[in-house]
Design a protein around this motif. Structure first.
Motif, PDB file in Angstrom:
ATOM      1  N   ASP A   1       0.828  -1.207   0.000  1.00  0.00           N
ATOM      2  CA  ASP A   1       0.000   0.000   0.000  1.00  0.00           C
ATOM      3  C   ASP A   1       0.862   1.256   0.000  1.00  0.00           C
ATOM      4  OD1 ASP A   1       0.909  -0.692   2.539  1.00  0.00           O
ATOM      5  OD2 ASP A   1      -0.779   0.277   3.550  1.00  0.00           O
ATOM      6  N   LYS A   2       1.976   1.214   0.731  1.00  0.00           N
ATOM      7  CA  LYS A   2       2.876   2.363   0.783  1.00  0.00           C
ATOM      8  C   LYS A   2       3.692   2.501  -0.501  1.00  0.00           C
ATOM      9  CE  LYS A   2       3.253   2.269   5.810  1.00  0.00           C
ATOM     10  NZ  LYS A   2       4.166   2.136   6.985  1.00  0.00           N
ATOM     11  N   MET A   3       4.002   1.380  -1.119  1.00  0.00           N
ATOM     12  CA  MET A   3       4.769   1.432  -2.360  1.00  0.00           C
ATOM     13  C   MET A   3       3.948   2.043  -3.498  1.00  0.00           C
ATOM     14  SD  MET A   3       7.079  -2.023  -2.421  1.00  0.00           S
ATOM     15  CE  MET A   3       8.185  -1.320  -3.615  1.00  0.00           C
ATOM     16  N   ASN A   4       2.644   1.973  -3.363  1.00  0.00           N
ATOM     17  CA  ASN A   4       1.760   2.537  -4.391  1.00  0.00           C
ATOM     18  C   ASN A   4       1.247   3.927  -4.048  1.00  0.00           C
ATOM     19  OD1 ASN A   4       1.859   0.224  -6.084  1.00  0.00           O
ATOM     20  ND2 ASN A   4       0.390  -0.812  -4.749  1.00  0.00           N
TER      21      ASN A   4
ATOM     22  N   ARG B   1      16.939  13.584   2.871  1.00  0.00           N
ATOM     23  CA  ARG B   1      16.207  13.979   1.668  1.00  0.00           C
ATOM     24  C   ARG B   1      16.187  12.808   0.701  1.00  0.00           C
ATOM     25  NH1 ARG B   1      18.225  19.644  -0.570  1.00  0.00           N
ATOM     26  NH2 ARG B   1      16.049  20.085  -1.009  1.00  0.00           N
ATOM     27  N   LEU B   2      15.006  12.402   0.350  1.00  0.00           N
ATOM     28  CA  LEU B   2      14.840  11.267  -0.543  1.00  0.00           C
ATOM     29  C   LEU B   2      15.111  11.679  -1.983  1.00  0.00           C
ATOM     30  CD1 LEU B   2      13.861   8.285  -0.352  1.00  0.00           C
ATOM     31  CD2 LEU B   2      11.599   9.124  -0.975  1.00  0.00           C
ATOM     32  N   LYS B   3      15.757  10.777  -2.725  1.00  0.00           N
ATOM     33  CA  LYS B   3      16.011  11.025  -4.142  1.00  0.00           C
ATOM     34  C   LYS B   3      15.208  10.045  -4.986  1.00  0.00           C
ATOM     35  CE  LYS B   3      20.562  13.189  -4.052  1.00  0.00           C
ATOM     36  NZ  LYS B   3      21.934  13.149  -4.601  1.00  0.00           N
ATOM     37  N   PHE B   4      14.828  10.508  -6.186  1.00  0.00           N
ATOM     38  CA  PHE B   4      14.055   9.670  -7.097  1.00  0.00           C
ATOM     39  C   PHE B   4      14.535   9.966  -8.513  1.00  0.00           C
ATOM     40  CE2 PHE B   4      10.219   8.951  -9.758  1.00  0.00           C
ATOM     41  CZ  PHE B   4      10.024   7.617  -9.491  1.00  0.00           C
ATOM     42  N   ASN B   5      15.105   8.931  -9.158  1.00  0.00           N
ATOM     43  CA  ASN B   5      15.677   9.116 -10.505  1.00  0.00           C
ATOM     44  C   ASN B   5      16.688  10.250 -10.546  1.00  0.00           C
ATOM     45  OD1 ASN B   5      14.158   7.019 -11.498  1.00  0.00           O
ATOM     46  ND2 ASN B   5      12.541   8.305 -12.342  1.00  0.00           N
ATOM     47  N   GLY B   6      17.496  10.329  -9.486  1.00  0.00           N
ATOM     48  CA  GLY B   6      18.562  11.318  -9.441  1.00  0.00           C
ATOM     49  C   GLY B   6      18.133  12.701  -8.983  1.00  0.00           C
ATOM     50  N   LYS B   7      16.846  12.907  -8.733  1.00  0.00           N
ATOM     51  CA  LYS B   7      16.359  14.212  -8.293  1.00  0.00           C
ATOM     52  C   LYS B   7      15.965  14.152  -6.825  1.00  0.00           C
ATOM     53  CE  LYS B   7      14.486  15.542 -12.822  1.00  0.00           C
ATOM     54  NZ  LYS B   7      13.263  15.983 -13.573  1.00  0.00           N
ATOM     55  N   ILE B   8      16.140  15.277  -6.129  1.00  0.00           N
ATOM     56  CA  ILE B   8      15.731  15.317  -4.733  1.00  0.00           C
ATOM     57  C   ILE B   8      14.213  15.387  -4.672  1.00  0.00           C
ATOM     58  CG2 ILE B   8      17.857  16.349  -3.904  1.00  0.00           C
ATOM     59  CD1 ILE B   8      16.471  19.050  -3.906  1.00  0.00           C
ATOM     60  N   LEU B   9      13.671  15.010  -3.538  1.00  0.00           N
ATOM     61  CA  LEU B   9      12.238  14.802  -3.396  1.00  0.00           C
ATOM     62  C   LEU B   9      11.404  16.031  -3.764  1.00  0.00           C
ATOM     63  CD1 LEU B   9      10.220  12.655  -2.477  1.00  0.00           C
ATOM     64  CD2 LEU B   9      10.376  13.593  -0.180  1.00  0.00           C
ATOM     65  N   GLU B  10      11.848  17.216  -3.352  1.00  0.00           N
ATOM     66  CA  GLU B  10      11.033  18.402  -3.578  1.00  0.00           C
ATOM     67  C   GLU B  10      10.912  18.734  -5.055  1.00  0.00           C
ATOM     68  OE1 GLU B  10      12.843  21.538  -1.444  1.00  0.00           O
ATOM     69  OE2 GLU B  10      14.637  21.628  -2.675  1.00  0.00           O
ATOM     70  N   GLU B  11      11.785  18.178  -5.906  1.00  0.00           N
ATOM     71  CA  GLU B  11      11.689  18.416  -7.328  1.00  0.00           C
ATOM     72  C   GLU B  11      10.747  17.425  -8.014  1.00  0.00           C
ATOM     73  OE1 GLU B  11      15.687  18.055  -8.628  1.00  0.00           O
ATOM     74  OE2 GLU B  11      16.326  19.992  -7.855  1.00  0.00           O
ATOM     75  N   VAL B  12      10.310  16.425  -7.236  1.00  0.00           N
ATOM     76  CA  VAL B  12       9.493  15.357  -7.825  1.00  0.00           C
ATOM     77  C   VAL B  12       8.033  15.519  -7.434  1.00  0.00           C
ATOM     78  CG1 VAL B  12       9.112  12.859  -7.908  1.00  0.00           C
ATOM     79  CG2 VAL B  12      11.438  13.782  -7.826  1.00  0.00           C
ATOM     80  N   ILE B  13       7.783  15.892  -6.178  1.00  0.00           N
ATOM     81  CA  ILE B  13       6.392  15.947  -5.696  1.00  0.00           C
ATOM     82  C   ILE B  13       5.885  17.361  -5.620  1.00  0.00           C
ATOM     83  CG2 ILE B  13       6.676  13.818  -4.398  1.00  0.00           C
ATOM     84  CD1 ILE B  13       7.023  15.418  -1.908  1.00  0.00           C
TER      85      ILE B  13
ATOM     86  N   LYS C   1      13.639  -0.741  -7.073  1.00  0.00           N
ATOM     87  CA  LYS C   1      12.653  -1.094  -8.080  1.00  0.00           C
ATOM     88  C   LYS C   1      12.806  -0.263  -9.345  1.00  0.00           C
ATOM     89  CE  LYS C   1       7.694  -1.932  -8.597  1.00  0.00           C
ATOM     90  NZ  LYS C   1       6.366  -1.875  -7.935  1.00  0.00           N
ATOM     91  N   LYS C   2      13.249   0.980  -9.200  1.00  0.00           N
ATOM     92  CA  LYS C   2      13.380   1.877 -10.337  1.00  0.00           C
ATOM     93  C   LYS C   2      14.729   1.740 -11.043  1.00  0.00           C
ATOM     94  CE  LYS C   2       9.395   3.678  -9.235  1.00  0.00           C
ATOM     95  NZ  LYS C   2       8.184   3.415 -10.035  1.00  0.00           N
ATOM     96  N   SER C   3      15.628   0.952 -10.478  1.00  0.00           N
ATOM     97  CA  SER C   3      16.975   0.859 -11.026  1.00  0.00           C
ATOM     98  C   SER C   3      17.001   0.106 -12.358  1.00  0.00           C
ATOM     99  CB  SER C   3      17.903   0.149 -10.039  1.00  0.00           C
ATOM    100  OG  SER C   3      19.133  -0.169 -10.633  1.00  0.00           O
TER     101      SER C   3
END
Length: 236
Positions: free
Chosen positions: A43-46, A224-236, A58-60
């Motif tokens: 549930d959290k992964m989604n 700070r969480l990263k996603f696809n090389g970007k920090i979290l605030e740039e994603v959400i 998972k995104k790697s």
């Protein structure tokens, strides 16, 4: 000579039950044991409001390769009666490791799996174990029943990005002598050294595996969480 060959053969056979050991450049030279994502909170992964949604494993691009190894590790920790003995032997006698991590990917399936990992911790008193988990109830139950080994540094992962950590969870962390990790958006709230230096690596920092201080100054680790090389605030 015959004795040495016999011993070497038995060691090699035992290590077949251990699984695959990994390392990470971020926390090098700490080694780790990881499993697949089958037991992570789906549930959290989604849900984009939770850190699990941004899982870098998972995104790697290497996920297909890693998944084969992680599936094998998952099978061994669940079903192989020699897994505890094998990985304990490796940590104590082969790697002679001072630090070890469960997990870089994956999560505890249930209380049985948690007890297996904690038996490894007990078998290897000379090694400091870093164990982050979202399944807090397993931790509380184990400590209530058996106590917390001194060489176990357990981080309670609070996954909700936009909410403050509940006071109830902080009180339990103090009670059970645990730390809490929490992803934050604002740079001003960050306390994780890997976020604060240019390399992006842990370097000399050992806050995640150090024991909590009595003044609670290092009880909570904000990163700070990263996603696809970007920090979290740039994603959400």
């Amino acid at each position: 000579m015959i004795i040495n060959q016999f011993y070497k053969s038995n060691v090699q056979e035992l290590l077949l039950h251990m699984g695959h050991i990994g390392t990470s450049s971020k926390i090098y030279p700490m080694q780790s044991f990881s499993i697949n994502l089958d037991f992570c909170p789906q549930d959290k992964m989604n849900d984009p409001d939770h850190t699990c949604h941004y899982c870098y494993v998972k995104k790697s691009a290497l996920w297909r390769y890693w998944k084969y190894l992680l599936d094998e590790n998952t099978r061994l920790i669940q079903n192989d009666p020699l897994w505890v003995k094998a990985i304990s032997f490796y940590i104590n006698k082969i790697g002679r490791l001072g630090q070890f991590r469960f997990w870089i990917s994956g999560e505890f399936k249930d209380y049985t799996m948690f007890k297996k990992v904690m038996q490894v911790v007990k078998n290897c008193p000379g090694c400091k174990f870093w164990i982050p988990t979202t399944k807090h109830d397993l931790v509380f139950r184990y400590i209530d029943e058996f106590g917390k080994p001194e060489n176990a540094s357990i981080n309670l992962s609070y996954t909700f990005i936009h909410n403050d950590i509940p006071k109830k969870l902080i009180k339990k962390a103090v009670k059970y002598d645990l730390k809490i990790t929490h992803a934050v958006i604002s740079k001003e709230d960050v306390s994780c050294w890997a976020n604060l230096n240019q390399s992006g690596n842990c370097e000399h920092c050992t806050e995640c595996i150090d024991s909590p201080r009595k003044d609670n100054s290092n009880r909570i680790i904000n990163y700070r969480l990263k996603f696809n090389g970007k920090i979290l605030e740039e994603v959400i």
